[in-house]
Design a protein around this motif. Structure first.
Motif, PDB file in Angstrom:
ATOM      1  N   VAL B 121      63.067  45.237  25.562  1.00 27.67           N
ATOM      2  CA  VAL B 121      61.463  44.503  26.251  1.00 27.67           C
ATOM      3  C   VAL B 121      61.405  45.702  27.907  1.00 27.67           C
ATOM      4  O   VAL B 121      60.607  46.565  27.787  1.00 27.67           O
ATOM      5  N   VAL B 122      62.760  45.961  27.915  1.00 27.54           N
ATOM      6  CA  VAL B 122      62.715  46.716  29.362  1.00 27.54           C
ATOM      7  C   VAL B 122      61.890  48.578  28.817  1.00 27.54           C
ATOM      8  O   VAL B 122      61.133  48.974  29.693  1.00 27.54           O
ATOM      9  N   ASP B 123      62.944  48.677  28.373  1.00 25.36           N
ATOM     10  CA  ASP B 123      62.122  50.436  27.697  1.00 25.36           C
ATOM     11  C   ASP B 123      61.267  50.264  27.652  1.00 25.36           C
ATOM     12  O   ASP B 123      60.574  51.219  26.876  1.00 25.36           O
ATOM     13  N   ARG B 124      60.739  49.603  26.310  1.00 27.18           N
ATOM     14  CA  ARG B 124      59.182  49.089  25.651  1.00 27.18           C
ATOM     15  C   ARG B 124      57.751  49.383  27.310  1.00 27.18           C
ATOM     16  O   ARG B 124      57.166  49.309  27.153  1.00 27.18           O
ATOM     17  N   ILE B 125      58.259  48.504  27.840  1.00 28.34           N
ATOM     18  CA  ILE B 125      57.244  48.049  29.104  1.00 28.34           C
ATOM     19  C   ILE B 125      57.558  49.047  30.116  1.00 28.34           C
ATOM     20  O   ILE B 125      56.427  49.687  30.604  1.00 28.34           O
ATOM     21  N   GLN B 126      58.826  49.898  30.165  1.00 30.58           N
ATOM     22  CA  GLN B 126      59.150  50.317  31.536  1.00 30.58           C
ATOM     23  C   GLN B 126      57.455  51.363  32.085  1.00 30.58           C
ATOM     24  O   GLN B 126      57.006  51.201  33.235  1.00 30.58           O
ATOM     25  N   GLN B 127      58.000  52.169  31.394  1.00 27.85           N
ATOM     26  CA  GLN B 127      56.515  53.838  31.409  1.00 27.85           C
ATOM     27  C   GLN B 127      55.121  52.929  31.543  1.00 27.85           C
ATOM     28  O   GLN B 127      54.134  53.261  32.338  1.00 27.85           O
ATOM     29  N   ARG B 128      54.886  52.011  30.329  1.00 24.64           N
ATOM     30  CA  ARG B 128      53.593  51.840  30.692  1.00 24.64           C
ATOM     31  C   ARG B 128      53.045  50.553  31.666  1.00 24.64           C
ATOM     32  O   ARG B 128      52.201  50.402  32.149  1.00 24.64           O
ATOM     33  N   ALA B 129      53.895  49.844  31.904  1.00 26.64           N
ATOM     34  CA  ALA B 129      53.855  48.684  33.580  1.00 26.64           C
ATOM     35  C   ALA B 129      53.579  49.974  34.456  1.00 26.64           C
ATOM     36  O   ALA B 129      52.304  49.524  35.431  1.00 26.64           O
ATOM     37  N   GLN B 130      54.328  51.009  34.374  1.00 31.84           N
ATOM     38  CA  GLN B 130      54.068  52.439  35.555  1.00 31.84           C
ATOM     39  C   GLN B 130      52.669  52.516  35.525  1.00 31.84           C
ATOM     40  O   GLN B 130      51.783  52.559  36.720  1.00 31.84           O
ATOM     41  N   ASN B 131      51.876  52.889  34.799  1.00 28.56           N
ATOM     42  CA  ASN B 131      50.415  52.778  33.993  1.00 28.56           C
ATOM     43  C   ASN B 131      49.637  52.474  34.392  1.00 28.56           C
ATOM     44  O   ASN B 131      48.625  52.811  35.313  1.00 28.56           O
ATOM     45  N   ILE B 132      49.776  51.120  33.964  1.00 24.30           N
ATOM     46  CA  ILE B 132      49.011  50.366  34.126  1.00 24.30           C
ATOM     47  C   ILE B 132      48.732  49.598  35.473  1.00 24.30           C
ATOM     48  O   ILE B 132      47.749  49.000  36.004  1.00 24.30           O
ATOM     49  N   LEU B 133      49.556  49.113  35.771  1.00 28.98           N
ATOM     50  CA  LEU B 133      49.933  48.488  37.172  1.00 28.98           C
ATOM     51  C   LEU B 133      49.714  48.924  38.615  1.00 28.98           C
ATOM     52  O   LEU B 133      48.513  48.208  39.238  1.00 28.98           O
ATOM     53  N   GLU B 134      49.448  49.943  38.016  1.00 27.79           N
ATOM     54  CA  GLU B 134      48.805  51.358  40.147  1.00 27.79           C
ATOM     55  C   GLU B 134      47.449  51.214  38.893  1.00 27.79           C
ATOM     56  O   GLU B 134      46.696  50.883  39.529  1.00 27.79           O
ATOM     57  N   ARG B 135      47.571  51.602  37.933  1.00 25.51           N
ATOM     58  CA  ARG B 135      45.854  51.432  37.763  1.00 25.51           C
ATOM     59  C   ARG B 135      44.877  50.280  37.566  1.00 25.51           C
ATOM     60  O   ARG B 135      43.724  50.617  38.205  1.00 25.51           O
ATOM     61  N   GLU B 136      45.149  49.968  37.074  1.00 24.79           N
ATOM     62  CA  GLU B 136      44.299  48.446  37.379  1.00 24.79           C
ATOM     63  C   GLU B 136      44.142  47.666  38.381  1.00 24.79           C
ATOM     64  O   GLU B 136      43.346  46.827  38.583  1.00 24.79           O
ATOM     65  N   LEU B 137      45.973  47.270  39.034  1.00 18.26           N
ATOM     66  CA  LEU B 137      45.979  46.205  39.789  1.00 18.26           C
ATOM     67  C   LEU B 137      46.560  47.031  41.031  1.00 18.26           C
ATOM     68  O   LEU B 137      46.949  46.487  42.150  1.00 18.26           O
ATOM     69  N   SER B 138      46.381  48.006  40.778  1.00 19.54           N
ATOM     70  CA  SER B 138      47.307  48.808  43.053  1.00 19.54           C
ATOM     71  C   SER B 138      48.691  48.155  42.948  1.00 19.54           C
ATOM     72  O   SER B 138      48.443  48.485  43.523  1.00 19.54           O
ATOM     73  N   ILE B 139      49.110  48.339  42.323  1.00 19.19           N
ATOM     74  CA  ILE B 139      50.218  47.662  42.139  1.00 19.19           C
ATOM     75  C   ILE B 139      51.485  49.057  42.423  1.00 19.19           C
ATOM     76  O   ILE B 139      51.311  49.298  41.351  1.00 19.19           O
TER      77      ILE B 139
END
Lengths: 184, 320
Positions: B121-139
């Motif tokens: 789970v961690v491996d799969r989400i890591q990069q994707r989370a960084q991209n999407i959370l920064e772009r869409e949620l300003s996190i």
């Protein structure tokens, strides 16, 4: 003897070749066991640099297993060997997890920052911090020097220094106390 | 005899209770048909909850998928049907999920049963989370890492405490009616295991009070960080998650047995503790983090500085 342990390599060797994140308790326990095996190979006083530089993520459970339980064993009244540790390459998010684990047990560790300076992380009293700062600034100091610097009496300074060395934050060499991670 | 359980048009953590109310009086060996034909929307909590319902039934239930092509396609993209076909008798055909570059599904529904699954789970989400959370949620990137740490911990709760596997899903979407239409990211984790009360009861020598129930077990575990393990280092996962969510105005809710506890941020008016709910095995966790807005960000930066100051009493990062 100074030993360097790259945690990322230990993770791959002891748990799975494909992992780069330190997550889950079983993973942390396996990594700690591997570190303890490495330390068991080296008798006498040792300084081990535990390097987080290539570790991606560290979660709270794994920080507890790898860092807190390792220190708990070696900072106990009957440590398996005279081992000291400096932690290197830790990112802010590593520190979050590690600090939370250390505070639970009243532990502290010496961390080498990216600029080369060292700092104590964890549960440290104000007087302990000042004593450690003094020794760190000087590289090594005896009780009288630390007492003078702190404006404390010698027995009080000695208690602090003995406590810090028992917590594996300073190394005692005869009458001198040496800072870990001293750059100078 | 088969009992039909209709799925609400909008299936989330609140409307999911309607399903449980209908299921509660039924014996576990009674055949049920989960009728999702009229469902138009489902949160990750709703979807992993449906899988959990199937897991609790002794007789394989039937599921009629949504009639709406759009809903069907979305449920498929979340990976729901891949798991559902192992647990339900599916009526009709469901589309095969096709990977898409642009998707609000941060993590498809993933089964969690062992430690290696958490790594996955961690491996799969890591990069994707960084991209999407920064772009869409300003996190920012650092907070994204802490988000994944939180995800790791809630998944581990299943592995360590449930006694059987569960599911996790992560998704971003825009709230139409709440928070001025801000985007949110939600983590949902659900299992049909032993639940918090029985997990804590398994602690050897644990004295149970007169008021010992699901609500109290949730208070102990979620608020006080109590674990069934005596080890002092236990209970840090949820404590760390609470800390992270506090800094990001996030919401945590945990349902187990007949109770539900929530760490409620200022933007929400949920009840901190609900008791007397319809019984349901295991634990269901939902984490919601809203999109960051500039004025809140400034406030949070101030709070962080105050936190650092306060940290001196417990833990410090002193530099010589």
């Amino acid at each position: 003897m100074i030993r360097h342990i790259d945690l990322s390599s230990v993770l791959r060797r002891s748990v799975c070749d494909l992992y780069s994140n330190l997550v889950t308790r079983p993973t942390g326990a396996a990594v700690r066991t591997e570190i303890e095996h490495l330390l068991a190979d080296t008798p006498g006083r040792t300084l081990t640099v535990i390097d987080f530089s290539h570790v991606g993520l560290l979660d709270y459970s794994c920080a507890d297993e790898v860092v807190a339980k390792l220190l708990l064993r070696f900072a106990s009244e009957a440590p398996p060997s005279d081992a000291y540790f400096v932690f290197r390459g830790m990112q802010e998010w590593h520190l979050d997890a590690i600090e939370a684990a250390l505070v639970r047990y009243g532990l502290a560790l010496v961390s080498e920052r990216h600029d080369g300076l060292a700092q104590i992380i964890g549960n440290v009293g104000d007087d302990e911090q000042r004593a450690w700062d003094t020794v760190y600034r000087l590289g090594a100091a005896d009780v009288a020097t630390v007492a003078a610097s702190l404006g404390a009496d010698a027995p009080a300074a000695e208690r602090l220094l003995i406590g810090l060395s028992e917590r594996r934050l300073l190394v005692r060499l005869d009458e001198q106390y040496l800072a870990l991670g001293h750059a100078g | 005899m088969t009992t039909v359980i209709p799925v609400p048009q909008s299936l989330d953590d609140v409307t999911f209770e309607q399903l449980l109310e209908r299921l509660a009086p039924l014996p576990p060996d009674e055949k049920v048909l989960i009728d999702a034909r009229h469902a138009r929307w489902a949160s990750p909590y709703g979807l992993v909850g449906l899988l959990t319902i199937a897991q609790t039934r002794e007789v394989r239930p039937t599921l009629t998928p949504p009639e709406s092509d759009e809903t069907l396609s979305y449920w498929s993209r979340t990976g729901f049907f891949r798991h559902a076909e192992e647990l339900f008798e599916l009526h009709g055909t469901v589309p095969r999920a096709r990977p898409t570059a642009e998707s609000s599904v941060l993590l498809e529904i993933t089964s969690v049963a062992k430690s290696a699954d958490v790594h996955d789970v961690v491996d799969r989400i890591q990069q994707r989370a960084q991209n999407i959370l920064e772009r869409e949620l300003s996190i920012d990137a650092q907070a994204s890492v802490r988000f994944v740490m939180t995800l790791s911990e809630v998944c581990q709760n299943v592995v360590e405490h449930a006694g059987r596997g569960g599911w996790v899903a992560v998704q971003t979407y825009r709230w139409q009616k709440r928070l001025g239409g801000r985007r949110v990211v939600q983590i949902a984790v659900s299992d049909a295991g032993i639940g918090f009360r029985r997990s804590l009861e398994s602690t050897p020598g644990r004295a149970l009070t007169d008021r010992w129930d699901d609500g109290m077990a949730l208070e102990e575990a979620v608020i006080r960080g109590v674990s069934r393990f005596r080890d002092r280092g236990r209970g840090q996962g949820l404590a760390g998650a609470r800390n992270f969510l506090g800094k990001w105005s996030g919401k945590l809710s945990v349902r187990s047995g007949t109770a539900r506890i929530a760490i409620v941020p200022p933007w929400d008016d949920d009840a901190p503790l609900l008791e007397g709910l319809s019984p349901f095995p295991g634990a269901q966790v939902q984490i919601t983090i809203p999109e960051r807005v500039p004025e809140r960000d400034e406030q949070r930066t101030g709070e962080r500085a105050a936190d650092r100051g306060r940290a001196a009493t417990g833990s410090r990062r002193g530099v010589a």
